[in-house]
Motif scaffolding. Structure first.
Motif, PDB file in Angstrom:
ATOM      1  N   TYR A 178       0.838  -1.008  -0.021  1.00 16.65           N
ATOM      2  CA  TYR A 178      -0.129  -0.125  -0.032  1.00 16.65           C
ATOM      3  C   TYR A 178       1.041   1.356  -0.181  1.00 16.65           C
ATOM      4  O   TYR A 178       2.084   1.292   0.354  1.00 16.65           O
ATOM      5  N   GLY A 179       0.291   2.342  -0.459  1.00 17.38           N
ATOM      6  CA  GLY A 179       1.026   3.769  -0.060  1.00 17.38           C
ATOM      7  C   GLY A 179       1.698   4.413  -1.094  1.00 17.38           C
ATOM      8  O   GLY A 179       2.183   5.561  -1.025  1.00 17.38           O
ATOM      9  N   ILE A 197      -8.476  11.027  12.780  1.00 19.16           N
ATOM     10  CA  ILE A 197      -7.882  10.057  11.656  1.00 19.16           C
ATOM     11  C   ILE A 197      -6.152  10.401  11.894  1.00 19.16           C
ATOM     12  O   ILE A 197      -5.885  11.621  12.022  1.00 19.16           O
ATOM     13  N   ASP A 198      -5.492   9.444  12.067  1.00 14.78           N
ATOM     14  CA  ASP A 198      -4.083   9.558  12.271  1.00 14.78           C
ATOM     15  C   ASP A 198      -3.273   9.477  11.025  1.00 14.78           C
ATOM     16  O   ASP A 198      -2.161  10.102  10.941  1.00 14.78           O
ATOM     17  N   GLY A 199      -3.820   9.218   9.668  1.00 13.58           N
ATOM     18  CA  GLY A 199      -3.246   9.282   8.576  1.00 13.58           C
ATOM     19  C   GLY A 199      -4.009   8.557   7.568  1.00 13.58           C
ATOM     20  O   GLY A 199      -5.102   8.019   7.746  1.00 13.58           O
ATOM     21  N   ILE A 200      -3.531   9.153   6.138  1.00 10.97           N
ATOM     22  CA  ILE A 200      -4.252   8.626   4.989  1.00 10.97           C
ATOM     23  C   ILE A 200      -3.330   8.019   4.159  1.00 10.97           C
ATOM     24  O   ILE A 200      -2.224   8.556   4.016  1.00 10.97           O
ATOM     25  N   ILE A 201      -3.477   6.816   3.661  1.00 10.66           N
ATOM     26  CA  ILE A 201      -2.709   6.068   2.460  1.00 10.66           C
ATOM     27  C   ILE A 201      -3.178   5.598   1.662  1.00 10.66           C
ATOM     28  O   ILE A 201      -4.324   5.214   1.582  1.00 10.66           O
ATOM     29  N   LYS A 202      -2.710   5.688   0.383  1.00 11.61           N
ATOM     30  CA  LYS A 202      -3.105   5.199  -0.882  1.00 11.61           C
ATOM     31  C   LYS A 202      -3.436   3.385  -0.704  1.00 11.61           C
ATOM     32  O   LYS A 202      -2.552   2.896  -0.210  1.00 11.61           O
ATOM     33  N   LEU A 206      -1.556   3.973  -7.885  1.00 12.82           N
ATOM     34  CA  LEU A 206      -2.193   4.704  -8.446  1.00 12.82           C
ATOM     35  C   LEU A 206      -3.216   5.811  -7.699  1.00 12.82           C
ATOM     36  O   LEU A 206      -3.629   6.689  -8.234  1.00 12.82           O
ATOM     37  N   GLY A 207      -3.334   5.261  -6.414  1.00 15.93           N
ATOM     38  CA  GLY A 207      -4.083   6.147  -5.722  1.00 15.93           C
ATOM     39  C   GLY A 207      -5.730   6.238  -5.920  1.00 15.93           C
ATOM     40  O   GLY A 207      -6.464   7.203  -5.966  1.00 15.93           O
ATOM     41  N   LEU A 208      -6.157   5.150  -6.478  1.00 18.46           N
ATOM     42  CA  LEU A 208      -7.679   4.986  -7.036  1.00 18.46           C
ATOM     43  C   LEU A 208      -8.622   4.986  -5.862  1.00 18.46           C
ATOM     44  O   LEU A 208      -9.628   5.328  -5.883  1.00 18.46           O
TER      45      LEU A 208
END
Length: 303
Positions: A178-179, A197-202, A206-208
């Motif tokens: 991921y990411g 929210i502590d974080g957001i990851i792809k 491609l980040g879809l």
């Protein structure tokens, strides 16, 4: 004097750290070697793999077993310290501490015995070794080594700083695919404490889609209210996927909360975190590879 087996060094280890002062593992190894008056040749004798000396390997396993029985603690990386239970063992325990004696402690018995539910072929540590085939012994030994490594990793993670834990979570997600890049993932997780929210990851390179993260370096059990808060934060973000990672564990109510809605929430407790670290070679690496070969019967077919 012959190199002592790992059970024979257990009580001397406790005696060496009896003053309750944390001691470096390297110093402990040296003192045990001196205690048994090992020659330079004996101190330098190595395992068949050549990766480690015999005495260091045996002191290391003795330390692990004493730690699992609650007689020793590991206050920081590379350190050992006696516990109150360890002091009691010195005062009233046997002259030679053995694996059989350590099994009086439930946590050690649980560590040393493989669960038959995992794999019948691996449920051998509770049976006499002579009843197991060489293949079964090898499988059981591999599981014991893996479990010991996972336990040690988790202890170090719990002792690490919050900043290190945040980086570890990012590294684990990337190791699992991921990411996107490390740089992108690092930027994403800097959005700490943003509406729960502590974080957001792809989810993919491609980040879809994205995955929202919550990371708790806790020792206490995570209960339902924390999961409800996380689900609420996901709902406000119109997010559909989240991962809640903790170094402790989750209550039954917390697990039920994660399964009660359409939002996909994955819970990763300390044991699962350590397992994923081992599986993805995070914080550990391959020590030795043993090739197990079998007969190629096709070679002997005459045409």
């Amino acid at each position: 004097m012959p190199i002592p087996d790992f059970q024979s060094v257990m009580r001397p280890i406790l005696a060496t750290v009896a003053d309750h002062t944390p001691l470096a593992l390297s110093e402990l190894r040296e003192r045990i070697a001196n205690e048994f008056q090992l020659s330079e040749e004996e101190r330098s004798e190595r395992l068949p793999s050549g990766k480690q000396t015999v005495i260091n390997n045996r002191v290391g396993w003795a330390r692990t077993y004493l730690n699992k029985a609650g007689l020793l603690s590991i206050p920081a990386k590379g350190l050992v310290q006696i516990t109150e239970r360890g002091r009691e063992a010195l005062n009233s325990g046997p002259a030679r501490i053995t694996v059989r004696w350590l099994k009086q402690y439930p946590e050690f018995a649980a560590f040393h015995t493989t669960s038959p539910a995992d794999d019948p072929a691996l449920a051998l540590q509770s049976e006499p070794v002579e009843q197991a085939t060489p293949d079964e012994q090898l499988a059981a030994a591999h599981q014991a080594l893996t479990q010991s490594l996972a336990d040690e990793l988790l202890a170090l993670v719990r002792a690490a700083s919050p900043t290190f834990f945040e980086q570890l979570v990012v590294d684990l997600m990337i190791a699992m695919g991921y990411g996107g890049s490390r740089k992108e993932a690092g930027r994403a997780t800097q959005q700490t404490n943003d509406d729960g929210i502590d974080g957001i990851i792809k989810e993919d390179k491609l980040g879809l889609d994205v995955i929202y993260l919550q990371a708790k370096r806790w020792t206490n059990t995570v209960h339902r209210p924390e999961i409800d808060k996380f689900i609420g934060a996901l709902t406000r973000q119109r997010a559909r996927k989240g991962v809640f990672i903790t170094t402790s564990d989750f209550s039954n109510g917390a697990r039920e909360a994660a399964m009660s809605l359409d939002i996909k929430v994955v819970l990763i407790d300390g044991l699962e975190l350590a397992r994923l670290m081992v599986e993805n070679n995070l914080g550990c690496n391959v020590k030795q590879v043993y090739e197990v070969k079998h007969l190629d019967s096709d070679y002997f077919v005459e045409y």
